[in-house]
Design a protein around this motif. Sequence first.
Motif, PDB file in Angstrom:
ATOM      1  N   GLY A   7       0.785  -1.228   0.000  1.00  0.00           N
ATOM      2  CA  GLY A   7       0.000   0.000   0.000  1.00  0.00           C
ATOM      3  C   GLY A   7       0.809   1.266   0.000  1.00  0.00           C
ATOM      4  O   GLY A   7       0.239   2.369   0.017  1.00  0.00           O
ATOM      5  N   THR A   8       2.140   1.162  -0.032  1.00  0.00           N
ATOM      6  CA  THR A   8       2.987   2.356   0.046  1.00  0.00           C
ATOM      7  C   THR A   8       3.428   2.864  -1.317  1.00  0.00           C
ATOM      8  O   THR A   8       4.034   3.930  -1.403  1.00  0.00           O
ATOM      9  CB  THR A   8       4.241   2.060   0.887  1.00  0.00           C
ATOM     10  N   MET A   9       3.136   2.097  -2.396  1.00  0.00           N
ATOM     11  CA  MET A   9       3.606   2.477  -3.720  1.00  0.00           C
ATOM     12  C   MET A   9       2.470   2.353  -4.733  1.00  0.00           C
ATOM     13  O   MET A   9       1.482   1.679  -4.492  1.00  0.00           O
ATOM     14  CB  MET A   9       4.789   1.587  -4.143  1.00  0.00           C
ATOM     15  N   SER A  10       2.649   3.009  -5.871  1.00  0.00           N
ATOM     16  CA  SER A  10       1.622   2.968  -6.919  1.00  0.00           C
ATOM     17  C   SER A  10       1.992   2.036  -8.062  1.00  0.00           C
ATOM     18  O   SER A  10       1.170   1.798  -8.957  1.00  0.00           O
ATOM     19  CB  SER A  10       1.363   4.368  -7.474  1.00  0.00           C
ATOM     20  N   SER A  11       3.206   1.500  -8.059  1.00  0.00           N
ATOM     21  CA  SER A  11       3.604   0.548  -9.105  1.00  0.00           C
ATOM     22  C   SER A  11       4.789  -0.254  -8.596  1.00  0.00           C
ATOM     23  O   SER A  11       5.511   0.185  -7.687  1.00  0.00           O
ATOM     24  CB  SER A  11       3.964   1.266 -10.414  1.00  0.00           C
ATOM     25  N   TRP A  12       4.983  -1.411  -9.224  1.00  0.00           N
ATOM     26  CA  TRP A  12       6.042  -2.320  -8.786  1.00  0.00           C
ATOM     27  C   TRP A  12       6.735  -2.914  -9.999  1.00  0.00           C
ATOM     28  O   TRP A  12       6.167  -2.974 -11.084  1.00  0.00           O
ATOM     29  CB  TRP A  12       5.455  -3.462  -7.936  1.00  0.00           C
ATOM     30  N   ALA A  26      -0.542  -5.011 -11.335  1.00  0.00           N
ATOM     31  CA  ALA A  26      -1.921  -5.504 -11.358  1.00  0.00           C
ATOM     32  C   ALA A  26      -2.154  -6.513 -10.239  1.00  0.00           C
ATOM     33  O   ALA A  26      -3.192  -6.488  -9.566  1.00  0.00           O
ATOM     34  CB  ALA A  26      -2.225  -6.133 -12.711  1.00  0.00           C
ATOM     35  N   LEU A  27      -1.187  -7.395 -10.012  1.00  0.00           N
ATOM     36  CA  LEU A  27      -1.330  -8.388  -8.950  1.00  0.00           C
ATOM     37  C   LEU A  27      -1.347  -7.725  -7.576  1.00  0.00           C
ATOM     38  O   LEU A  27      -2.072  -8.162  -6.668  1.00  0.00           O
ATOM     39  CB  LEU A  27      -0.196  -9.408  -9.041  1.00  0.00           C
ATOM     40  N   ALA A  28      -0.557  -6.663  -7.411  1.00  0.00           N
ATOM     41  CA  ALA A  28      -0.563  -5.936  -6.136  1.00  0.00           C
ATOM     42  C   ALA A  28      -1.926  -5.297  -5.888  1.00  0.00           C
ATOM     43  O   ALA A  28      -2.442  -5.311  -4.761  1.00  0.00           O
ATOM     44  CB  ALA A  28       0.536  -4.883  -6.134  1.00  0.00           C
ATOM     45  N   ALA A  29      -2.511  -4.719  -6.942  1.00  0.00           N
ATOM     46  CA  ALA A  29      -3.839  -4.115  -6.803  1.00  0.00           C
ATOM     47  C   ALA A  29      -4.868  -5.173  -6.406  1.00  0.00           C
ATOM     48  O   ALA A  29      -5.717  -4.926  -5.528  1.00  0.00           O
ATOM     49  CB  ALA A  29      -4.246  -3.449  -8.116  1.00  0.00           C
ATOM     50  N   LEU A  30      -4.797  -6.340  -7.010  1.00  0.00           N
ATOM     51  CA  LEU A  30      -5.715  -7.423  -6.654  1.00  0.00           C
ATOM     52  C   LEU A  30      -5.512  -7.869  -5.207  1.00  0.00           C
ATOM     53  O   LEU A  30      -6.481  -8.145  -4.481  1.00  0.00           O
ATOM     54  CB  LEU A  30      -5.511  -8.608  -7.595  1.00  0.00           C
ATOM     55  N   ALA A  31      -4.253  -7.941  -4.773  1.00  0.00           N
ATOM     56  CA  ALA A  31      -3.967  -8.337  -3.393  1.00  0.00           C
ATOM     57  C   ALA A  31      -4.521  -7.315  -2.408  1.00  0.00           C
ATOM     58  O   ALA A  31      -5.077  -7.683  -1.362  1.00  0.00           O
ATOM     59  CB  ALA A  31      -2.458  -8.497  -3.202  1.00  0.00           C
ATOM     60  N   LEU A  32      -4.387  -6.039  -2.713  1.00  0.00           N
ATOM     61  CA  LEU A  32      -4.911  -4.996  -1.831  1.00  0.00           C
ATOM     62  C   LEU A  32      -6.435  -5.082  -1.727  1.00  0.00           C
ATOM     63  O   LEU A  32      -7.004  -4.956  -0.637  1.00  0.00           O
ATOM     64  CB  LEU A  32      -4.468  -3.624  -2.333  1.00  0.00           C
ATOM     65  N   TRP A  33      -7.102  -5.295  -2.861  1.00  0.00           N
ATOM     66  CA  TRP A  33      -8.549  -5.431  -2.827  1.00  0.00           C
ATOM     67  C   TRP A  33      -8.958  -6.648  -2.016  1.00  0.00           C
ATOM     68  O   TRP A  33      -9.965  -6.624  -1.285  1.00  0.00           O
ATOM     69  CB  TRP A  33      -9.110  -5.539  -4.250  1.00  0.00           C
ATOM     70  N   GLY A  43      -3.861   3.831  -6.491  1.00  0.00           N
ATOM     71  CA  GLY A  43      -2.602   4.229  -7.131  1.00  0.00           C
ATOM     72  C   GLY A  43      -2.182   3.269  -8.228  1.00  0.00           C
ATOM     73  O   GLY A  43      -1.961   3.689  -9.374  1.00  0.00           O
ATOM     74  N   PRO A  44      -2.064   1.983  -7.919  1.00  0.00           N
ATOM     75  CA  PRO A  44      -1.686   1.033  -8.985  1.00  0.00           C
ATOM     76  C   PRO A  44      -2.715   0.933 -10.098  1.00  0.00           C
ATOM     77  O   PRO A  44      -2.359   0.758 -11.267  1.00  0.00           O
ATOM     78  CB  PRO A  44      -1.530  -0.298  -8.242  1.00  0.00           C
ATOM     79  N   LEU A  45      -4.000   1.053  -9.762  1.00  0.00           N
ATOM     80  CA  LEU A  45      -5.023   1.001 -10.810  1.00  0.00           C
ATOM     81  C   LEU A  45      -4.871   2.178 -11.771  1.00  0.00           C
ATOM     82  O   LEU A  45      -4.997   2.028 -12.986  1.00  0.00           O
ATOM     83  CB  LEU A  45      -6.422   1.002 -10.190  1.00  0.00           C
ATOM     84  N   ALA A  46      -4.588   3.349 -11.218  1.00  0.00           N
ATOM     85  CA  ALA A  46      -4.379   4.533 -12.056  1.00  0.00           C
ATOM     86  C   ALA A  46      -3.098   4.398 -12.876  1.00  0.00           C
ATOM     87  O   ALA A  46      -3.044   4.842 -14.036  1.00  0.00           O
ATOM     88  CB  ALA A  46      -4.327   5.783 -11.190  1.00  0.00           C
TER      89      ALA A  46
END
Length: 209
Positions: A7-12, A26-33, A43-46
Amino acid sequence: LLVDSLGTMSSWGYCHDGPSTTEPTALAALALWSRGRGDQAEGPLAWLVGQQSADGSLGITADRKKPCWPTSLAVLAWSTATRLTADPPASEYRQHIRQAVRWILTAKGQVSQNEEVIGHDTTLVGWPWVDGTHSWIEPTAMHLLALQATGYGDHPRSREAARLLHDRLLPDGGCNYGNTFVFGQQLPPHVQSTGLSLLALTGRDQTSD
């Protein structure tokens, strides 16, 4: 917790100090959800929105627009956001989903009439890792998941993709990267390929496909 760091970054990227890439973002965004942290997933979705090309596809990184197999993962991330909340900015992802799905439905793996290939039907159309090459298990499974998540589970492309995944199953169970036999030898099953295939095929009626 690992999810706290997500949750501290917008991309990886794939490695420390490497470029930001579509798949892990995309996988990080799914994990956060999945952990109820949709606000941190914005952030990652944007970031994914910013990587989408005019034809709807997403490449590996901002500088590598091809190959476009990660498009499926962006669709899964955006569709999760739109399914779990009706509030902006989630609603804006719908147009990006539509553009990506249009690309997915037009992208195809090459078919072959090579009679020397044994073990699977080379005329079934799925999705390749790289444009202009044969259809393989993992990209086909990921794009099938994306289509199912966006209401295209009964589309002809989805039904053919399911047939392809069934066709590539190994006689003893599981599946490899896409071939079943090479030089007369049955290939061993791979965990990731098998898992993605099972995930994509879950709930589908094999007889209707």
